[in-house]
Design a protein around this motif. Sequence first.
Motif, PDB file in Angstrom:
ATOM      1  N   UNK A  63       0.910  -1.062  -0.062  1.00 10.63           N
ATOM      2  CA  UNK A  63      -0.187  -0.148   0.215  1.00 10.63           C
ATOM      3  C   UNK A  63       0.986   1.352   0.158  1.00 10.63           C
ATOM      4  N   UNK A  64       0.297   2.464  -0.558  1.00  8.34           N
ATOM      5  CA  UNK A  64       1.146   3.589  -0.751  1.00  8.34           C
ATOM      6  C   UNK A  64       1.767   3.865   0.752  1.00  8.34           C
ATOM      7  N   UNK A  65       2.912   4.583   0.916  1.00  3.17           N
ATOM      8  CA  UNK A  65       3.633   4.911   2.298  1.00  3.17           C
ATOM      9  C   UNK A  65       3.346   6.434   2.343  1.00  3.17           C
ATOM     10  N   UNK A  66       3.149   7.008   3.531  1.00  4.38           N
ATOM     11  CA  UNK A  66       3.005   8.384   3.809  1.00  4.38           C
ATOM     12  C   UNK A  66       4.330   8.992   4.647  1.00  4.38           C
ATOM     13  N   UNK A  67       5.228   7.839   5.142  1.00  3.17           N
ATOM     14  CA  UNK A  67       6.441   8.149   5.892  1.00  3.17           C
ATOM     15  C   UNK A  67       7.181   7.059   6.125  1.00  3.17           C
ATOM     16  N   UNK A  68       8.651   7.256   6.316  1.00  3.56           N
ATOM     17  CA  UNK A  68       9.609   6.326   6.505  1.00  3.56           C
ATOM     18  C   UNK A  68      10.329   6.555   7.929  1.00  3.56           C
ATOM     19  N   UNK A  69      10.384   5.633   8.619  1.00  2.21           N
ATOM     20  CA  UNK A  69      10.978   5.977  10.047  1.00  2.21           C
ATOM     21  C   UNK A  69      12.328   4.979   9.947  1.00  2.21           C
ATOM     22  N   UNK A  92       7.330  12.119  -2.371  1.00  2.74           N
ATOM     23  CA  UNK A  92       6.268  12.800  -1.728  1.00  2.74           C
ATOM     24  C   UNK A  92       6.261  12.154   0.086  1.00  2.74           C
ATOM     25  N   UNK A  93       7.205  10.964   0.062  1.00  2.00           N
ATOM     26  CA  UNK A  93       7.124  10.507   1.200  1.00  2.00           C
ATOM     27  C   UNK A  93       8.500  10.964   1.963  1.00  2.00           C
ATOM     28  N   UNK A  94       8.117  11.470   2.936  1.00  2.00           N
ATOM     29  CA  UNK A  94       9.076  11.886   4.021  1.00  2.00           C
ATOM     30  C   UNK A  94      10.055  10.836   4.691  1.00  2.00           C
ATOM     31  N   UNK A  95      11.444  10.819   4.966  1.00  2.00           N
ATOM     32  CA  UNK A  95      12.226   9.939   5.322  1.00  2.00           C
ATOM     33  C   UNK A  95      12.831  10.602   6.657  1.00  2.00           C
ATOM     34  N   UNK A  96      12.610   9.736   7.705  1.00  2.00           N
ATOM     35  CA  UNK A  96      13.044  10.224   9.146  1.00  2.00           C
ATOM     36  C   UNK A  96      14.233   9.283   9.428  1.00  2.00           C
ATOM     37  N   UNK A  97      15.423   9.642   9.380  1.00  5.80           N
ATOM     38  CA  UNK A  97      16.617   8.931   9.873  1.00  5.80           C
ATOM     39  C   UNK A  97      16.822   8.763  11.309  1.00  5.80           C
ATOM     40  N   UNK A  98      16.916   7.883  11.976  1.00  8.05           N
ATOM     41  CA  UNK A  98      17.305   7.756  13.489  1.00  8.05           C
ATOM     42  C   UNK A  98      18.691   7.277  13.402  1.00  8.05           C
ATOM     43  N   UNK A  99      19.278   7.901  14.582  1.00  4.62           N
ATOM     44  CA  UNK A  99      20.651   7.594  14.811  1.00  4.62           C
ATOM     45  C   UNK A  99      20.713   6.988  16.192  1.00  4.62           C
ATOM     46  N   UNK A 100      21.959   6.710  16.849  1.00  6.20           N
ATOM     47  CA  UNK A 100      22.093   6.173  18.109  1.00  6.20           C
ATOM     48  C   UNK A 100      21.410   6.732  19.152  1.00  6.20           C
TER      49      UNK A 100
END
Length: 200
Positions: A63-69, A92-100
Motif C-alpha cells: 500500500x502507498x506509504x506516507x512516511x518512513x522511519x 512525496x514520502x518523507x524519510x526520518x533517519x534515526x541515529x544512536x
Amino acid sequence: MVQVLTSHFAYVFPLAVTKTVLVAQGQPFQAQLWKLALESQQHRVVLISPRPDLAEVAATPCQPLDLMVVDITTGLFNPYAFCRECRSRLPAVPVILTHHPRRPIEPAERRWAISQGAAEMIPGLAEADDILPSLEQVYKAAGWPLPIDVQALYTALEQAGLGSGKPVSSLPEAAEERQEQKAETQPAKYRLMYRGRPVE
C-alpha cells in the motif's frame, strides 16, 4: 442550574488522518516503541528489518506509504544513497533517519542528511520517555497536524508494560528534568589543542 455553552467556545482540533508508516529499525525495542507510538495515533505501521535493498522494498509496498522511519546505524545500507533514491522514486514520502540513542546529532551531519533527501535526523529511542518528543519531531518534519494524543500514547505504553499510563512526560517540569538527565549522560566534546591553544 448550570448551562454548558459549546456553540461559540468549543476548541476545534484537526481530525486524525490515518497514515501508513514504514518502520525499519535494527533493534526490536526501537521497532516496538515506534509501532506502539504510531498505532496509538491511529496510523498503520509496516514493520520491516533494515536491509541492503530497502529502497526497492519501500518503492513497491502493498500500500502507498506516507512516511518512513529508518535506522541508519545497522551498516546494512548507505543511508544517504537511500535518501537520494527515495527522493527520486518517492518524492512525496518523507524519510526520518534515526541515529544512536542519546548521541547528539551534529548540525553538519543533520544538514548533510537533509541535503541528501531526508526530512529529519533524530536520535534513536533510549527509553519509553523519549517517544513523545521524538514523535513530535516526526510530525513536524512530515508536516502532519499537531497535537499528539498524549493520553492514547501513554495508555498504549502502559498496556505494553512500558509506562505508568500517566502522561507525566508531557509536563514542562518532567521535560526539563529529562533534558537535564540526558545532558549528564552525553559524552564530553573534545577539542584539538596545540601548545595549550585550541586548533580551529
